[in-house]
Design a protein around this motif. Sequence first.
Motif, PDB file in Angstrom:
ATOM      1  N   ALA A 295       0.860  -1.277   0.053  1.00 16.89           N
ATOM      2  CA  ALA A 295       0.033   0.069   0.022  1.00 16.89           C
ATOM      3  C   ALA A 295       0.907   1.266  -0.191  1.00 16.89           C
ATOM      4  CB  ALA A 295      -0.917   0.129   1.253  1.00 16.89           C
ATOM      5  N   GLN A 296       2.061   1.360   0.586  1.00 22.30           N
ATOM      6  CA  GLN A 296       2.939   2.461   0.661  1.00 22.30           C
ATOM      7  C   GLN A 296       4.462   2.200   0.095  1.00 22.30           C
ATOM      8  OE1 GLN A 296       1.968   2.770   4.770  1.00 22.30           O
ATOM      9  NE2 GLN A 296       1.281   4.771   4.400  1.00 22.30           N
ATOM     10  N   ASP A 297       4.450   1.373  -1.088  1.00 27.63           N
ATOM     11  CA  ASP A 297       5.509   0.889  -1.702  1.00 27.63           C
ATOM     12  C   ASP A 297       5.896   2.052  -2.661  1.00 27.63           C
ATOM     13  OD1 ASP A 297       7.490  -0.378  -2.920  1.00 27.63           O
ATOM     14  OD2 ASP A 297       6.496  -1.934  -3.877  1.00 27.63           O
ATOM     15  N   GLY A 298       7.221   2.657  -2.391  1.00 29.33           N
ATOM     16  CA  GLY A 298       7.705   3.507  -3.291  1.00 29.33           C
ATOM     17  C   GLY A 298       7.819   3.153  -4.689  1.00 29.33           C
ATOM     18  N   THR A 299       7.949   2.122  -5.034  1.00 31.53           N
ATOM     19  CA  THR A 299       7.855   1.675  -6.518  1.00 31.53           C
ATOM     20  C   THR A 299       6.604   1.797  -7.325  1.00 31.53           C
ATOM     21  OG1 THR A 299       7.624  -0.752  -6.139  1.00 31.53           O
ATOM     22  CG2 THR A 299       9.771   0.072  -5.900  1.00 31.53           C
ATOM     23  N   ARG A 300       5.594   1.947  -6.594  1.00 30.50           N
ATOM     24  CA  ARG A 300       4.061   1.974  -7.255  1.00 30.50           C
ATOM     25  C   ARG A 300       3.948   3.254  -8.200  1.00 30.50           C
ATOM     26  NH1 ARG A 300      -0.567   2.268  -2.769  1.00 30.50           N
ATOM     27  NH2 ARG A 300      -1.274   3.435  -4.670  1.00 30.50           N
ATOM     28  N   GLN A 680      -4.427  -0.029 -16.063  1.00 27.52           N
ATOM     29  CA  GLN A 680      -4.875   0.685 -14.863  1.00 27.52           C
ATOM     30  C   GLN A 680      -4.589  -0.137 -13.536  1.00 27.52           C
ATOM     31  OE1 GLN A 680      -8.538   2.612 -14.791  1.00 27.52           O
ATOM     32  NE2 GLN A 680      -9.146   2.066 -12.807  1.00 27.52           N
ATOM     33  N   ASP A 681      -3.477   0.177 -12.939  1.00 30.98           N
ATOM     34  CA  ASP A 681      -2.710  -0.538 -12.031  1.00 30.98           C
ATOM     35  C   ASP A 681      -2.073  -0.141 -10.882  1.00 30.98           C
ATOM     36  OD1 ASP A 681      -2.169  -3.350 -10.757  1.00 30.98           O
ATOM     37  OD2 ASP A 681      -2.180  -4.028 -12.741  1.00 30.98           O
ATOM     38  N   LEU A 682      -1.512  -0.895  -9.800  1.00 30.69           N
ATOM     39  CA  LEU A 682      -0.805  -0.352  -8.958  1.00 30.69           C
ATOM     40  C   LEU A 682       0.780   0.023  -9.178  1.00 30.69           C
ATOM     41  CD1 LEU A 682      -1.864  -2.289  -5.661  1.00 30.69           C
ATOM     42  CD2 LEU A 682      -2.480  -0.075  -6.347  1.00 30.69           C
ATOM     43  N   TYR A 683       1.019  -1.046 -10.264  1.00 28.66           N
ATOM     44  CA  TYR A 683       2.741  -0.921 -10.631  1.00 28.66           C
ATOM     45  C   TYR A 683       2.706  -1.044 -12.043  1.00 28.66           C
ATOM     46  CZ  TYR A 683       3.610  -2.670  -5.624  1.00 28.66           C
ATOM     47  OH  TYR A 683       3.571  -3.025  -4.343  1.00 28.66           O
ATOM     48  N   LEU A 684       3.929  -0.584 -12.452  1.00 26.20           N
ATOM     49  CA  LEU A 684       4.211  -0.601 -13.748  1.00 26.20           C
ATOM     50  C   LEU A 684       4.602  -2.050 -14.377  1.00 26.20           C
ATOM     51  CD1 LEU A 684       4.670   1.012 -16.435  1.00 26.20           C
ATOM     52  CD2 LEU A 684       6.936   1.211 -15.891  1.00 26.20           C
ATOM     53  N   THR A 685       3.547  -2.932 -14.286  1.00 24.98           N
ATOM     54  CA  THR A 685       3.301  -4.478 -14.816  1.00 24.98           C
ATOM     55  C   THR A 685       4.005  -4.688 -16.040  1.00 24.98           C
ATOM     56  OG1 THR A 685       1.533  -4.305 -15.519  1.00 24.98           O
ATOM     57  CG2 THR A 685       1.667  -4.677 -13.259  1.00 24.98           C
ATOM     58  N   ALA A 720      -7.585   4.161   5.037  1.00 23.65           N
ATOM     59  CA  ALA A 720      -6.738   4.028   6.087  1.00 23.65           C
ATOM     60  C   ALA A 720      -5.588   5.046   6.022  1.00 23.65           C
ATOM     61  CB  ALA A 720      -6.047   2.664   6.360  1.00 23.65           C
ATOM     62  N   VAL A 721      -5.214   5.544   4.840  1.00 24.14           N
ATOM     63  CA  VAL A 721      -4.062   6.312   4.703  1.00 24.14           C
ATOM     64  C   VAL A 721      -4.362   7.000   3.342  1.00 24.14           C
ATOM     65  CG1 VAL A 721      -2.084   5.075   5.808  1.00 24.14           C
ATOM     66  CG2 VAL A 721      -2.806   4.778   3.237  1.00 24.14           C
ATOM     67  N   ASP A 722      -3.648   8.389   3.111  1.00 22.40           N
ATOM     68  CA  ASP A 722      -3.859   9.114   2.185  1.00 22.40           C
ATOM     69  C   ASP A 722      -3.137   8.298   0.697  1.00 22.40           C
ATOM     70  OD1 ASP A 722      -5.182  10.994   3.609  1.00 22.40           O
ATOM     71  OD2 ASP A 722      -3.267  12.068   4.155  1.00 22.40           O
ATOM     72  N   ARG A 723      -3.667   8.979  -0.362  1.00 21.69           N
ATOM     73  CA  ARG A 723      -3.295   8.323  -1.560  1.00 21.69           C
ATOM     74  C   ARG A 723      -1.799   8.568  -1.621  1.00 21.69           C
ATOM     75  NH1 ARG A 723      -5.307  12.322  -6.343  1.00 21.69           N
ATOM     76  NH2 ARG A 723      -4.392  14.303  -5.548  1.00 21.69           N
ATOM     77  N   MET A 724      -1.171   7.849  -2.514  1.00 21.18           N
ATOM     78  CA  MET A 724       0.240   7.949  -3.056  1.00 21.18           C
ATOM     79  C   MET A 724       0.299   8.749  -3.957  1.00 21.18           C
ATOM     80  SD  MET A 724       3.473   4.974  -3.308  1.00 21.18           S
ATOM     81  CE  MET A 724       3.343   5.056  -1.458  1.00 21.18           C
ATOM     82  N   GLY A 858       4.132 -12.979  -5.403  1.00 26.43           N
ATOM     83  CA  GLY A 858       3.453 -11.962  -6.225  1.00 26.43           C
ATOM     84  C   GLY A 858       4.035 -10.525  -5.838  1.00 26.43           C
ATOM     85  N   ALA A 859       3.481  -9.545  -6.363  1.00 24.14           N
ATOM     86  CA  ALA A 859       3.676  -8.037  -6.240  1.00 24.14           C
ATOM     87  C   ALA A 859       3.669  -7.888  -4.822  1.00 24.14           C
ATOM     88  CB  ALA A 859       3.129  -7.172  -7.270  1.00 24.14           C
ATOM     89  N   ARG A 860       2.456  -8.222  -4.246  1.00 19.24           N
ATOM     90  CA  ARG A 860       2.276  -7.869  -2.855  1.00 19.24           C
ATOM     91  C   ARG A 860       3.321  -8.533  -1.981  1.00 19.24           C
ATOM     92  NH1 ARG A 860      -4.239  -7.424  -2.164  1.00 19.24           N
ATOM     93  NH2 ARG A 860      -4.750  -6.215  -3.700  1.00 19.24           N
ATOM     94  N   ILE A 861       3.760  -9.700  -2.002  1.00 17.01           N
ATOM     95  CA  ILE A 861       4.644 -10.299  -1.265  1.00 17.01           C
ATOM     96  C   ILE A 861       6.053  -9.543  -1.428  1.00 17.01           C
ATOM     97  CG2 ILE A 861       5.746 -12.353  -0.666  1.00 17.01           C
ATOM     98  CD1 ILE A 861       2.906 -12.644   0.324  1.00 17.01           C
ATOM     99  N   ARG A 862       6.267  -9.237  -2.806  1.00 22.66           N
ATOM    100  CA  ARG A 862       7.548  -8.684  -3.028  1.00 22.66           C
ATOM    101  C   ARG A 862       7.644  -7.389  -2.418  1.00 22.66           C
ATOM    102  NH1 ARG A 862       6.465 -10.402  -8.152  1.00 22.66           N
ATOM    103  NH2 ARG A 862       5.646  -8.200  -8.954  1.00 22.66           N
ATOM    104  N   ALA A 863       6.627  -6.735  -2.083  1.00 19.14           N
ATOM    105  CA  ALA A 863       6.890  -5.479  -1.372  1.00 19.14           C
ATOM    106  C   ALA A 863       6.856  -5.700   0.201  1.00 19.14           C
ATOM    107  CB  ALA A 863       5.466  -4.598  -1.453  1.00 19.14           C
ATOM    108  N   ALA A 864       6.540  -6.746   0.693  1.00 24.87           N
ATOM    109  CA  ALA A 864       6.749  -7.027   2.204  1.00 24.87           C
ATOM    110  C   ALA A 864       8.035  -7.827   2.598  1.00 24.87           C
ATOM    111  CB  ALA A 864       5.524  -7.827   2.558  1.00 24.87           C
TER     112      ALA A 864
END
Length: 948
Positions: A295-300, A680-685, A720-724, A858-864
């Motif tokens: 959710a707060q990954d700087g690579t998004r 339309q996505d979170l990452y540059l897939t 929960a948090v402001d947008r990135m 996956g992408a969510r695990i890679r960010a954690a």
Amino acid sequence: MSTKTVTVSIDGQQITVPAGTTAVDAAAKVGVEIPIFCHHPRLEPVGMCRMCLVEVGTPKVDRATGQAELDVEGRPVIGFMPKLQAGCTTRCTEGMAIRTQTPVVSQARESVLEFLLTSHPLDCPVCDKGGECPLQNLTMRYGPGQSRFQWGEKFHFKKPVPIGPLIALDRERCVLCARCIRFEDEIAGDQVLGFESRGRGMEIVAFGEEPFKSYFSGNTTDICPVGALTTKDFRFEARAWELVGHAGVCGHCSVGCNLMHDVRFGRIERVMPRQNEAVNEIWLCDKGRFGHAFAQDGTRLQTPLVRKDGELVEASWDEALTLVAERLMAVQREQGPMAVGGIAGSGLANEELYLFGKLLRGVLGTNNVDHRGGILRDDVIARCGAGADLRLTELGAGDCLLVAGLDVEEEAPVLFLNLLKAVGRGAKVVVLSGRPQKLDAHADLVLRYALGGEDDVVAALARALASLPTAQAASDPVTSTTPATPAATAPLAASDDSDVTAAVETAAPDPAVARRSALAEALAAFSADSLAGRHPLRAEDLDAAAALLGGAARLLVLFGQEAADSGWAPGLAALLAAGPQAADSGSGLVAVGRHANSQGAADMGLLPDWLPGYRPVSDPAAHADLAPFWPHAVPVAPGLDAPAMLAGGVKALYLMGTDPAGDDPRLESGLEAMDFLVVQDLYLTESAKRAHVVLPAMSAPEREGTTTNMTRRVQRFYAAVDRMGRSRADWKILRDVCQRLGHAAPYATAADLFAEIAQAVPAYAGLSYAQLGPPSPPEPEATLLPFAPQTEARKVSYQGTAYVADLGEGRVWPAANDLDSASRWRPRAVAASNVAATNAAAPARLRLQPVPTLYDGGARIRAASILHPLVRLPYVQLSPFDSTALGLAAGSRVRLSAPAGAVTAEVEIRDGLTPGMVLAPEGLAWERPLASLLDGAPTVMVAVERVA
């Protein structure tokens, strides 16, 4: 379960409770606190810490008469036991008296706390549990003002110890309550923790080759009454009183666990469970707890991108959205609406999925609409879904669960906890699977099939169930968890026996009997003999399974992606039709998808031949119902599905929350050949890298919406948090595209959009945001709905640090219970092997089956980063039979060759695996995605050879 009640007295207050209730639980009902450390209402009581000591008395009985002794006022004489009793192990009986506030009880509590603190470090200012610590709170309330023990006499351990990759253990803080051990043993079914040594040197240790190997280890930190167990990601990050909780729903699987994002200074510091007794109780799996960093990954992606001179460059939202609208309209105008298509992911919110379908169908006029990663392709759940009152946390005696094509712990971990609880409460479990899983050890019966031709297995099982005599089906004495209807229990009103006879003779025949008889006749050719040589099933296996399924008051069939991909979900519905369960029993199907909103994606009509609410695109009534909300008429011909669109069936494609090229590199060329591609996505897939326009979306913790879990329970989540950066909510992006295409989309909030869903989707009729939770603060001043962490002493001691904020349990939409249509299913012919191996020199040809794994890379695990040690390198599993035949040992490396390519991996030997199969976990760091080897099929034959 016994319904007997008893009346007890607690500090003079009378209360009636179920017989067997513990003194601690009974006292809690009248607001009397009995302090505890080892006791937990969801664990078996053990009486280890002695903090709950109370005075207990029972009515005296006259030995001569056997009657209760009475005082002069006619009241029972209470005889108190000579010693204090542990309140957590004392069960309430009729007339019992409990005293919790006497001097002797107070002295006992003070002594217990003094002993607990003899070696406990006085490090509250730096302890992560400080501020929400039961020991800290109860010491202030019941403990001594000073200790009689010397500082130098404290027993010291090295600290902290990494008891596992996610959890740290401070042995000096441990009070030996065994909550963590008991949780893993009783709730999670993982015997991975225990005590070692004795006396003051006793400590918690982890067993096994891999330390603390459990998917639920984080829950031990919630229920730990001190700061002995802490999560590594939260150590020394914040204080409990600095955190503000925001309600969310886990987005990692279809269970829909309720959670809280604990936020400090605009950042998510930790994720905590939020109590929902219908879904996850107070538990989370470790992926849901620790996998929030995306959710707060700087690579998004943080700003729109448009392609200029062959390169993606930053652009304004106005430029990007205008270009999307113009290019989509141009393709539609020049090549027709069927040249445009859209594919969404099944992890997005209902509001976004609905509006995505509306954009494509109601604005652009195409039925080329689909979603990837979903489990439903038709209306089978709408017709045969489980009862709307289903609560998986309350299954028990009278229930039978058929788990088909589903590895429960890997695909839906908290569902696994629910099933273990159901087994403990008396439910029966039958596992129908092609491979071993952890649930097998707890099942009443395990049925194995060979991959390919699963329809035959389902047909044989349905025939055995339909052939079961009604008397035999009802002979198994079970207790239903679903109350009988008055019609089923009321005596027949008649004046004499002749009236009764006449009523019976004129009663309409039971349609279920006729349905079962017809189904048994239609499937007569399917039996254990017809399966011989292809599936490892015996006649006695089918008969035993039929007896279990037919003997239940309520039959639930839980199926996973493997079953859906193989196309045998309709057969499972026919299996329900073959059962003798009553129409109002609540029996039905549960589709356990691998994504957070697999159910909602189908509900919202993201299928090429189904409109929202599971109405066929050819249904005129459905078109009339949608006309007030959709500006243009929807075509009546079905559109293309996702594979057809990705194979070049459209010229302009809109991808939202899905990455086809990342899943299968062979699709890259098709995306590159598109006249226009929007991602339309979170990452540059990988797909986004080939797009003409890339739109940055907000993650779930940055926006609000709803999802629908596996039991069709609609639940609301909050920001929960402001947008990135400059990212936007998916529904706002779609709204703005609609407006630029000339359609007024008057949605100021997600609630406005959901209000339209409630009118346009029949299953969601009557639902509203107000029913699903409290309102969010108005925008733009605030988008956050705050809750304070639970720090009140009694509640933290009693339940742990899980949030108990009452936001409701969500709402379940009802299914039609149409078993007659399900009974018309007939199995397909068994096809030959889908692919033949081409490497003739290979020593074996086995069937490759990609399987899910919780930590999939996956992408969510890679960010954690905290989860990275749990993501394994590529490996395959072989049966002992096949590994011996091939001369392979654990750790050997092999190459798997299919016509579409090859991969290499390390070998792992799996007991219980059917010979002829090779399992390969999806999502790991393979040289090429496994999907590229399958060529669109669920399995593929591969040549296996050993490599250096």
